[in-house]
Enzyme design. Structure first.
Site, PDB file in Angstrom:
ATOM      1  N   ASP A 250     -23.392 -48.348  48.318  1.00 35.12           N
ATOM      2  CA  ASP A 250     -24.640 -47.704  47.907  1.00 35.12           C
ATOM      3  C   ASP A 250     -24.400 -46.517  46.996  1.00 35.12           C
ATOM      4  O   ASP A 250     -23.296 -46.309  46.512  1.00 35.12           O
ATOM      5  CB  ASP A 250     -25.529 -47.380  49.109  1.00 35.12           C
ATOM      6  N   LYS A 272     -30.124 -47.007  46.482  1.00 33.18           N
ATOM      7  CA  LYS A 272     -31.289 -46.605  45.694  1.00 33.18           C
ATOM      8  C   LYS A 272     -30.769 -45.920  44.441  1.00 33.18           C
ATOM      9  O   LYS A 272     -29.798 -45.191  44.482  1.00 33.18           O
ATOM     10  CB  LYS A 272     -32.137 -45.596  46.469  1.00 33.18           C
ATOM     11  N   GLY A 303     -21.017 -43.776  52.160  1.00 39.58           N
ATOM     12  CA  GLY A 303     -20.500 -42.431  51.932  1.00 39.58           C
ATOM     13  C   GLY A 303     -20.180 -41.748  53.248  1.00 39.58           C
ATOM     14  O   GLY A 303     -20.817 -42.025  54.271  1.00 39.58           O
ATOM     15  N   ASP A 305     -19.048 -40.776  56.733  1.00 41.43           N
ATOM     16  CA  ASP A 305     -18.790 -41.612  57.909  1.00 41.43           C
ATOM     17  C   ASP A 305     -20.003 -42.512  58.143  1.00 41.43           C
ATOM     18  O   ASP A 305     -21.139 -42.075  57.995  1.00 41.43           O
ATOM     19  CB  ASP A 305     -18.574 -40.714  59.134  1.00 41.43           C
ATOM     20  N   THR A 333     -16.716 -37.280  57.082  1.00 44.68           N
ATOM     21  CA  THR A 333     -18.125 -37.024  56.801  1.00 44.68           C
ATOM     22  C   THR A 333     -18.259 -35.827  55.847  1.00 44.68           C
ATOM     23  O   THR A 333     -17.367 -34.967  55.775  1.00 44.68           O
ATOM     24  CB  THR A 333     -18.905 -36.793  58.118  1.00 44.68           C
ATOM     25  N   MET A 385     -28.978 -33.842  53.477  1.00 48.81           N
ATOM     26  CA  MET A 385     -30.193 -34.258  52.763  1.00 48.81           C
ATOM     27  C   MET A 385     -31.222 -33.138  52.750  1.00 48.81           C
ATOM     28  O   MET A 385     -32.417 -33.394  52.743  1.00 48.81           O
ATOM     29  CB  MET A 385     -30.791 -35.523  53.418  1.00 48.81           C
TER      30      MET A 385
HETATM   31  N1  SAH Z   1     -22.820 -40.833  56.035  1.00 47.30           N
HETATM   32  C1  SAH Z   1     -22.758 -39.703  55.138  1.00 47.30           C
HETATM   33  C2  SAH Z   1     -24.078 -39.000  55.005  1.00 47.30           C
HETATM   34  C3  SAH Z   1     -25.139 -39.845  54.379  1.00 47.30           C
HETATM   35  S1  SAH Z   1     -26.638 -38.971  54.214  1.00 47.30           S
HETATM   36  C4  SAH Z   1     -21.677 -38.749  55.623  1.00 47.30           C
HETATM   37  O1  SAH Z   1     -21.147 -38.914  56.719  1.00 47.30           O
HETATM   38  O2  SAH Z   1     -21.335 -37.824  54.874  1.00 47.30           O
HETATM   39  C5  SAH Z   1     -26.517 -38.383  52.559  1.00 47.30           C
HETATM   40  C6  SAH Z   1     -26.306 -36.883  52.559  1.00 47.30           C
HETATM   41  O3  SAH Z   1     -24.959 -36.584  52.826  1.00 47.30           O
HETATM   42  C7  SAH Z   1     -26.569 -36.236  51.229  1.00 47.30           C
HETATM   43  O4  SAH Z   1     -27.957 -36.005  51.016  1.00 47.30           O
HETATM   44  C8  SAH Z   1     -25.826 -34.946  51.396  1.00 47.30           C
HETATM   45  O5  SAH Z   1     -26.523 -34.046  52.209  1.00 47.30           O
HETATM   46  C9  SAH Z   1     -24.604 -35.394  52.163  1.00 47.30           C
HETATM   47  N2  SAH Z   1     -23.487 -35.693  51.258  1.00 47.30           N
HETATM   48  C10 SAH Z   1     -22.871 -36.863  51.100  1.00 47.30           C
HETATM   49  N3  SAH Z   1     -21.857 -36.749  50.206  1.00 47.30           N
HETATM   50  C11 SAH Z   1     -21.839 -35.464  49.812  1.00 47.30           C
HETATM   51  C12 SAH Z   1     -21.041 -34.726  48.915  1.00 47.30           C
HETATM   52  N4  SAH Z   1     -20.045 -35.285  48.240  1.00 47.30           N
HETATM   53  N5  SAH Z   1     -21.305 -33.413  48.748  1.00 47.30           N
HETATM   54  C13 SAH Z   1     -22.297 -32.827  49.426  1.00 47.30           C
HETATM   55  N6  SAH Z   1     -23.089 -33.482  50.288  1.00 47.30           N
HETATM   56  C14 SAH Z   1     -22.879 -34.783  50.492  1.00 47.30           C
END
Ligand code: SAH
Length: 467
Positions: A250, A272, A303, A305, A333, A385
Site C-alpha cells: 500500500d 489509497k 508500513g 508493523d 513500527t 495519523m
Molecule cells: N502499521 C504502521 C502504521 C500505519 S498507520 C506502523 O506500524 O508504523 C499510518 C500512520 O503511521 C501514518 O499516518 C503516520 O502517523 C505513521 N507513519 C508511518 N510511517 C511513518 C513515517 N515514515 N514517518 C512518520 N510517521 C509514519
C-alpha cells in the site's frame, strides 16, 4: 571450475595440521567443529598445548611433520608460512592425501570454502582460491538470506523421512510430498518459530494422505516493512520478500523497499492514492485469498508493523476463517523507527514510565478519544495519523491535565530521505504540524522529547526558566 566441490566426512578421523599462526588456529576450529581428530604439528608445542581447546581431540605432535607417519591421515592442512611447505605439499600429493596450504591454491589439492553454517544446512562458497575476500562478502549476503532455523528444519525433515517412507503412500510421490512440505505452510511456520505446530502438522500430513494431497494453498505472509528505510526491514521480511510470487503493498511502501523483493514477483498496489479511495479492505481480503488458493507465496506488505494501526488483525482473522495459512512477520513500527532516528528515548527512568500509542485520524476522532490518564506527566504519547487532528490532540491532552509546555515533536516521513523533524511545545502542536509538511507523520508528546538530538537549545533554556 578449478576445484570440485565436495563435503568430506572427517568425523573422528585424523587430520594433520601444520603451523600455528592465526590462520592455522582458524582451521583448527573448523576441523574440530566437523569432528576431526587433529594431529597438530606446531613449531611451539607449549603454545599449542595452551590454545588447543579440546585436549582429547587435539594431539600435539612434537616430531618433524616431514618424518612423521602420514598413513592414517585423511587430509593435511598447512599454514602458508610453515617451514618447507612446498615439500609438505609435494609429499601429500605423492601419496594422494588431500592437502590444503592456506592461501596457496597453487600448492593445494583442496581449498577450504567460506561457509554459512546452519547445522545440517551448510553453504560453501569458493572462488577457486582467487579471492577469499570476495567469497566472504558473498557469504555475508547468503547469511542474511538464509533463515536462522533452516538447519533445524532440515533436521526435522530428516527425522521424518523414514516415517513417511514406512507409510508406503501410493497417493502421492515422495518428492511431491516433500516439495509441498518445504514450499508450504509447514516449513513457513517452522521457520517463523512455530516448531511444535509445524511438527504436528507434518505428522498429520504424513499419516493422512488425503490431507497431504489437499493442502495446496499457499501461505500469506503479513509483513511489516518498517517506516521506510529499507535497511530497517527485518531479515525475515527480506527472506520472504525474496521468495514471494506476489506482493500486495500500500501507500506507505517505498520503491526502495519493493526493490528488495524478488525481481519477477508480481506487484499489486492496493492502497489509497491522493484523491483515490483504494480498492477497499474487502477486495484486499478477496485478492489475498485468491492468490493463496492459487498456491502462490503471497506477501502482504504493510508500513511499520502489521499489527499497529495497520488492519493486520482483520486480514489475519479473515484469512484464518478461510483456512489460509498465515505467517506474521513483525516490522519496526513508525513510533520506534522515527524516535530512534530523532534520538528520542520513548521511555526514560524516573521520567517517562509509560508509553501510549494512539491514533487520531480526524478531528472528530480526537474529540471522541478518552484522554483521561494521558495527562500523567510520566506518559509519553505517540499519535499516529494525527497530522490533521493536531488541534484536537492538543486540546484533549491539556484538558486531561497535561502542561501546555510539555515538549512535543512532529516527525514527518521518518527514516526516509526527505524526513523532517519539528520541535516545540504541546500548546503549539498545530503550528508544528503545519511546519512539518506532508505526512506520514507522528506527533510525540512527553518530557522525553527534550532528549532529542536536535532539541533546540533556546527551547531548553525557556523550559528550564519556567520550571
Ligand atoms: N502499521 C504502521 C502504521 C500505519 S498507520 C506502523 O506500524 O508504523 C499510518 C500512520 O503511521 C501514518 O499516518 C503516520 O502517523 C505513521 N507513519 C508511518 N510511517 C511513518 C513515517 N515514515 N514517518 C512518520 N510517521 C509514519
Amino acid at each position: 571450475m578449478r576445484f570440485f566441490p565436495v563435503f568430506l566426512d572427517i568425523d573422528f578421523r585424523p587430520v594433520a595440521l601444520i603451523g600455528s599462526g592465526a590462520a592455522a588456529q582458524n582451521k583448527l576450529r573448523l576441523l574440530l567443529a566437523a569432528g576431526a581428530q587433529v594431529h597438530w604439528f606446531a613449531a611451539d608445542a607449549a603454545f599449542a598445548t595452551e590454545v588447543a581447546p579440546s585436549p582429547d581431540r587435539v594431539i600435539i605432535m612434537n616430531d618433524d611433520p616431514q618424518l612423521a607417519d602420514w598413513s592414517s591421515y585423511v587430509a593435511v592442512v598447512a599454514a602458508g608460512d610453515a617451514p618447507d611447505v612446498e615439500r609438505i605439499a609435494a609429499r601429500a600429493r605423492a601419496v594422494n592425501i588431500p592437502v590444503n596450504v592456506i592461501d596457496r591454491p597453487e600448492l593445494s589439492t583442496f581449498i577450504v570454502p567460506a561457509i554459512v553454517d546452519r547445522g545440517e544446512v551448510v553453504v560453501a562458497i569458493g572462488t577457486g582460491g582467487a579471492s577469499p575476500v570476495l567469497a566472504r562478502r558473498l557469504r555475508e549476503r547468503i547469511e542474511a538470506l538464509l533463515p536462522a532455523r533452516i538447519g533445524a528444519l532440515a533436521a526435522l525433515l530428516g527425522r521424518y523421512r523414514e516415517r513417511f517412507a514406512a507409510r508406503k503412500h501410493n497417493a502421492i510421490m515422495p518428492r511431491a510430498f516433500w516439495e509441498r512440505v518445504v514450499d508450504g505452510p509447514i516449513a513457513a511456520a517452522f521457520l517463523a518459530g512455530r516448531a511444535e505446530y509445524a511438527e504436528r502438522e507434518l505428522v498429520r500430513a504424513i499419516d493422512d494422505t488425503a490431507q497431504a494431497k489437499s493442502s495446496t494453498a499457499g501461505t500469506v505472509y503479513l509483513v511489516g516493512a518498517g517506516p521506510g528505510d529499507p535497511d530497517l526491514l527485518t531479515l525475515r521480511a527480506l527472506q520472504v520478500l525474496q521468495s514471494a510470487d506476489i506482493v500486495f503493498h500500500d501507500d506507505l511502501i517505498s520503491p526502495a523497499i519493493l526493490d528488495r523483493a524478488r525481481r519477477d514477483a508480481e506487484f499489486v498496489f492496493v492502497g489509497k492514492r491522493r484523491g483515490h479511495p483504494g480498492i477497499g479492505q474487502d477486495a484486499i481480503h478477496r485478492q489475498l485469498t485468491e492468490a493463496a488458493r492459487a498456491g502462490k507465496s503471497v506477501v502482504r506488505l504493510k508500513g511499520g508493523d502489521p499489527f499497529i494501526f495497520g488492519r493486520g488483525g482483520e486480514e489475519l482473522e479473515y484469512l484464518r476463517s478461510r483456512d489460509i495459512p498465515v505467517v506474521v512477520v513483525p516490522g519496526v513500527t513508525a513510533a520506534l523507527g522515527c524516535a530512534a532516528e530523532a534520538a528520542i528515548p520513548l521511555t526514560f527512568r524516573n521520567e517517562a514510565t509509560r508509553l501510549t500509542l494512539i491514533t487520531a485520524h480526524r478531528a472528530e476522532e480526537a474529540a471522541a478519544t478518552n484522554w483521561t490518564g494521558l495527562g500523567d506527566p510520566q506518559t509519553t504519547v505517540v499519535v499516529y495519523m494525527g497530522l490533521s487532528a493536531s488541534a484536537g490532540v492538543r486540546d484533549g491532552l491539556i484538558a486531561a491535565g497535561r502542561d501546555a509546555d510539555t515538549p512535543a515533536a512532529v516527525l514527518a516521513r521518518g527514516t526516509q530521505s526527505d524526513a523532517r523533524r519539528v520541535y516545540g511545545r504541546l500548546g503549539d502542536l498545530p503550528a508544528l504540524a503545519a511546519q512539518a509538511g506532508p505526512g506520514p507523520a507522528l506527533l510525540i508528546i512527553g518530557e522525553v522529547v527534550a532528549h532529542a538530538a536536535e532539541w533546540p537549545q533556546a527551547l531548553l533554556a525557556q523550559f528550564e526558566a519556567a520550571a
